[in-house]
Design a protein around this motif. Structure first.
Motif, PDB file in Angstrom:
ATOM      1  N   GLU A 237       0.841  -1.206   0.000  1.00  0.00           N
ATOM      2  CA  GLU A 237       0.000   0.000   0.000  1.00  0.00           C
ATOM      3  C   GLU A 237       0.875   1.255   0.000  1.00  0.00           C
ATOM      4  O   GLU A 237       0.932   2.006   0.973  1.00  0.00           O
ATOM      5  CB  GLU A 237      -0.933  -0.006   1.224  1.00  0.00           C
ATOM      6  N   LEU A 238       1.572   1.496  -1.116  1.00  0.00           N
ATOM      7  CA  LEU A 238       2.481   2.644  -1.187  1.00  0.00           C
ATOM      8  C   LEU A 238       1.732   3.967  -1.076  1.00  0.00           C
ATOM      9  O   LEU A 238       2.295   4.979  -0.656  1.00  0.00           O
ATOM     10  CB  LEU A 238       3.281   2.591  -2.492  1.00  0.00           C
ATOM     11  N   GLY A 239       0.470   3.970  -1.452  1.00  0.00           N
ATOM     12  CA  GLY A 239      -0.314   5.197  -1.352  1.00  0.00           C
ATOM     13  C   GLY A 239      -0.566   5.624   0.071  1.00  0.00           C
ATOM     14  O   GLY A 239      -1.025   6.743   0.319  1.00  0.00           O
ATOM     15  N   ALA A 240      -0.281   4.743   1.051  1.00  0.00           N
ATOM     16  CA  ALA A 240      -0.479   5.095   2.457  1.00  0.00           C
ATOM     17  C   ALA A 240       0.670   5.939   2.999  1.00  0.00           C
ATOM     18  O   ALA A 240       0.612   6.419   4.137  1.00  0.00           O
ATOM     19  CB  ALA A 240      -0.636   3.831   3.306  1.00  0.00           C
ATOM     20  N   GLN A 241       1.730   6.133   2.202  1.00  0.00           N
ATOM     21  CA  GLN A 241       2.857   6.966   2.628  1.00  0.00           C
ATOM     22  C   GLN A 241       2.510   8.428   2.415  1.00  0.00           C
ATOM     23  O   GLN A 241       2.092   8.844   1.327  1.00  0.00           O
ATOM     24  CB  GLN A 241       4.110   6.592   1.827  1.00  0.00           C
ATOM     25  N   GLN A 287       9.029   8.145 -14.416  1.00  0.00           N
ATOM     26  CA  GLN A 287       8.636   8.677 -13.110  1.00  0.00           C
ATOM     27  C   GLN A 287       8.361   7.579 -12.082  1.00  0.00           C
ATOM     28  O   GLN A 287       8.657   7.739 -10.900  1.00  0.00           O
ATOM     29  CB  GLN A 287       7.380   9.546 -13.258  1.00  0.00           C
ATOM     30  N   ILE A 288       7.782   6.472 -12.508  1.00  0.00           N
ATOM     31  CA  ILE A 288       7.422   5.419 -11.556  1.00  0.00           C
ATOM     32  C   ILE A 288       8.514   4.375 -11.378  1.00  0.00           C
ATOM     33  O   ILE A 288       8.455   3.561 -10.457  1.00  0.00           O
ATOM     34  CB  ILE A 288       6.107   4.725 -11.963  1.00  0.00           C
ATOM     35  N   ALA A 289       9.522   4.415 -12.239  1.00  0.00           N
ATOM     36  CA  ALA A 289      10.552   3.360 -12.235  1.00  0.00           C
ATOM     37  C   ALA A 289      11.295   3.271 -10.911  1.00  0.00           C
ATOM     38  O   ALA A 289      11.607   2.166 -10.443  1.00  0.00           O
ATOM     39  CB  ALA A 289      11.533   3.587 -13.377  1.00  0.00           C
ATOM     40  N   GLY A 290      11.592   4.402 -10.295  1.00  0.00           N
ATOM     41  CA  GLY A 290      12.350   4.384  -9.042  1.00  0.00           C
ATOM     42  C   GLY A 290      11.621   3.652  -7.934  1.00  0.00           C
ATOM     43  O   GLY A 290      12.214   2.858  -7.186  1.00  0.00           O
ATOM     44  N   ARG A 291      10.320   3.911  -7.791  1.00  0.00           N
ATOM     45  CA  ARG A 291       9.524   3.243  -6.761  1.00  0.00           C
ATOM     46  C   ARG A 291       9.470   1.731  -7.020  1.00  0.00           C
ATOM     47  O   ARG A 291       9.601   0.922  -6.103  1.00  0.00           O
ATOM     48  CB  ARG A 291       8.108   3.802  -6.754  1.00  0.00           C
ATOM     49  N   ILE A 292       9.263   1.371  -8.276  1.00  0.00           N
ATOM     50  CA  ILE A 292       9.164  -0.050  -8.605  1.00  0.00           C
ATOM     51  C   ILE A 292      10.503  -0.740  -8.377  1.00  0.00           C
ATOM     52  O   ILE A 292      10.556  -1.854  -7.852  1.00  0.00           O
ATOM     53  CB  ILE A 292       8.686  -0.225 -10.058  1.00  0.00           C
TER      54      ILE A 292
END
Length: 385
Positions: A237-241, A287-292
Motif C-alpha cells: 500500500e504505497l499510497g499510504a505513505q 517517473q514510476i521506475a524508481g519506486r518499482i
C-alpha cells in the motif's frame, strides 16, 4: 510424530482427495477399476473411499450399460453441482459476480451498477449470476468479496478512497448473515495478484509482483504463493505513505494524462504509433521506475505481472517500463515483466478462488482438497490473450 490413528486418518483423507480429483478431472462417470488404475489405489480402498464420498454427497453412483453378459460395472461421478461458490468484485461504479460449481466451472456471470449498499450489491450480484444460469442459491457454500481499500482479517474495511461510505463496516460478517454462507473479504488488487499467480501470467512462480495501471496505480505482492499482507495488512500500500505520488501530476492517487483523456486512450494511441502518446508513456515509466525498482530490490520476485489493458496496450507499456526500471538498477539480475493474463476479471476470479482456499474443508468436507484455480481461470485467460 503422528500417532497411528492420526496417520490412518491422514491416509484416508489423501485417498479421498485422490479419487475425488480424478473424478472431477474426468468429468464423466468412471468405474471402480478405472479409478483404481488411475490413482494407484487398490480396488477395496477405492470402494471404501467412494462409500465415504457418496455418504458426504460429493459422489453418486451412475447407471452403466453392460458391454457384455453379467452385471454391469459400478460407476461413479463427481456431484459438482452439490455446492456453489461465488466471487464478487466491487468497484467505484460497478460490481462483477461469478458463480462456480465445486469443480470450479463457471455457471453464471453478472455485471451490475453499484447503486445500493455494499451488502445489497453483493446479494444482488450473486443472485443475478445465479439467474443467468437458472441456478438455485440454496446450495451456496461460500462467497469471496474483493474491495478497494485496506481490509482487516476480520473482513472489516479499515480505509478506502473509493468506498469511504462503508469504511468501518464489518462487511464479511454482514454479508455472511445476509447470504447464510461463509464469506471472506480482501483487497481487490491483492486478490487479482493471487489469481494471476495461481492461474494467470504468474502461474508456476511462487513470488510475484503485480502492478495494475488504470485510473490509479496499484501494487500487490505474492510471496511463497500467498498474498503478502504484513503485520497491519499494509504490504504494497504505497499510497499510504504521506506525500507519496507516483507521478508529478497525480491527484489523490488518480493518474492524470495530457496527450489523451484517459490512460487507456493513451496506451491505445501509443500502441498505434502516436508520437505524443509514446512520449507520455516513456515519461510516465521514468517517473514510476524508481519506486518499482525499490520494491523489486526488497522483494526480488520471480516475475512482475503488469495489467494495463489488452495485448496491444500491454506491449506499449511493458517494454518502456522494463527499460526504465533497468536504468534504476546497477545489478544485471532482473525480474522479467510480463502482461497480465486475466484482464478485468482478475479480482472477481481471485475472490472466488480465495473463498475456495479459505474454506476448502467446509466446502468439500474433505481435508486438503486443492482449490480449482485452473478451472476458474482457464476460460478467462484464453479469452484475454
Amino acid at each position: 510424530m503422528e500417532t497411528a490413528p492420526g496417520a490412518a486418518h491422514a491416509e484416508r483423507s489423501a485417498n479421498q482427495v485422490a479419487c475425488l480429483r480424478w473424478l472431477a478431472e474426468a468429468g464423466v462417470a468412471q468405474t471402480v477399476g478405472v479409478i483404481a488404475a488411475e490413482t494407484g489405489l487398490s480396488r477395496p480402498t477405492v470402494h471404501a473411499v467412494l462409500d465415504d464420498l457418496v455418504e458426504a454427497g460429493l459422489v453418486e453412483p451412475s447407471n452403466a450399460a453392460s458391454a457384455g453378459p453379467g452385471r454391469p460395472a459400478r460407476s461413479f461421478r463427481f456431484v459438482r453441482e452439490a455446492g456453489l461458490v461465488a466471487g464478487v468484485d466491487i468497484g467505484p461504479r460497478g460490481v462483477r459476480a461469478v458463480l462456480c460449481d465445486l469443480a470450479g466451472d463457471r455457471l453464471g456471470y453478472a455485471e451490475l451498477a453499484r447503486n445500493k449498499s455494499t451488502v445489497d450489491v453483493v446479494r444482488n450480484a450473486v443472485e443475478a449470476a445465479a439467474k443467468e444460469s437458472g441456478t438455485d442459491l440454496d446450495r451456496l457454500r461460500a462467497v469471496g468479496v474483493a474491495l478497494p481499500g485496506v481490509v482487516e482479517e476480520s473482513g472489516r474495511l479499515r480505509a478506502s478512497l473509493v468506498l469511504p461510505e462503508v469504511v468501518g463496516e464489518p462487511i464479511a460478517a454482514t454479508v455472511a448473515t445476509e447470504l447464510d454462507c461463509l464469506v471472506t473479504v480482501d483487497n481487490d488488487i491483492k486478490l487479482a495478484a493471487l489469481a494471476e499467480q495461481r492461474g494467470g501470467a504468474g502461474r508456476g512462480h511462487s513470488d510475484v509482483l503485480y502492478l495494475q495501471v488504470g485510473n490509479r496505480l496499484s501494487l500487490s505482492i505474492v510471496l511463497d504463493e500467498e498474498i503478502r499482507q504484513g503485520s497491519h495488512r499494509l504490504a504494497g500500500e504505497l499510497g499510504a505513505q504521506r506525500g507519496m505520488r507516483w507521478t508529478r501530476n497525480a491527484q489523490r492517487g488518480q493518474l492524470v494524462w495530457t496527450s489523451h483523456p484517459t490512460g487507456e486512450a493513451v496506451l491505445q494511441a501509443a500502441a498505434a504509433g502516436d508520437a505524443d502518446a509514446k512520449a507520455e508513456i516513456k515519461d510516465f515509466c521514468g517517473q514510476i521506475a524508481g519506486r518499482i525498482a525499490t520494491v523489486l530490490l526488497v522483494v526480488d520476485p520471480d516475475v512482475v505481472v503488469v495489467r494495463c489493458g489488452g495485448a496491444a496496450e500491454s506491449t506499449a507499456l511493458l517494454r518502456p517500463l522494463e527499460a526504465a526500471v533497468a536504468k534504476e538498477l546497477v545489478v544485471p539480475e532482473r525480474s522479467p515483466f510480463v502482461a497480465a493474463a486475466l484482464g478485468r476479471e482478475a479480482a472477481v476470479l481471485g475472490a472466488a478462488g480465495h473463498a475456495f482456499d479459505r474454506f476448502g474443508p467446509a466446502i468439500y468436507g474433505v481435508r486438503n482438497y486443492p482449490s480449482p484455480w485452473h478451472k476458474l481461470t482457464h476460460d478467462e485467460e484464453r479469452n484475454y490473450q
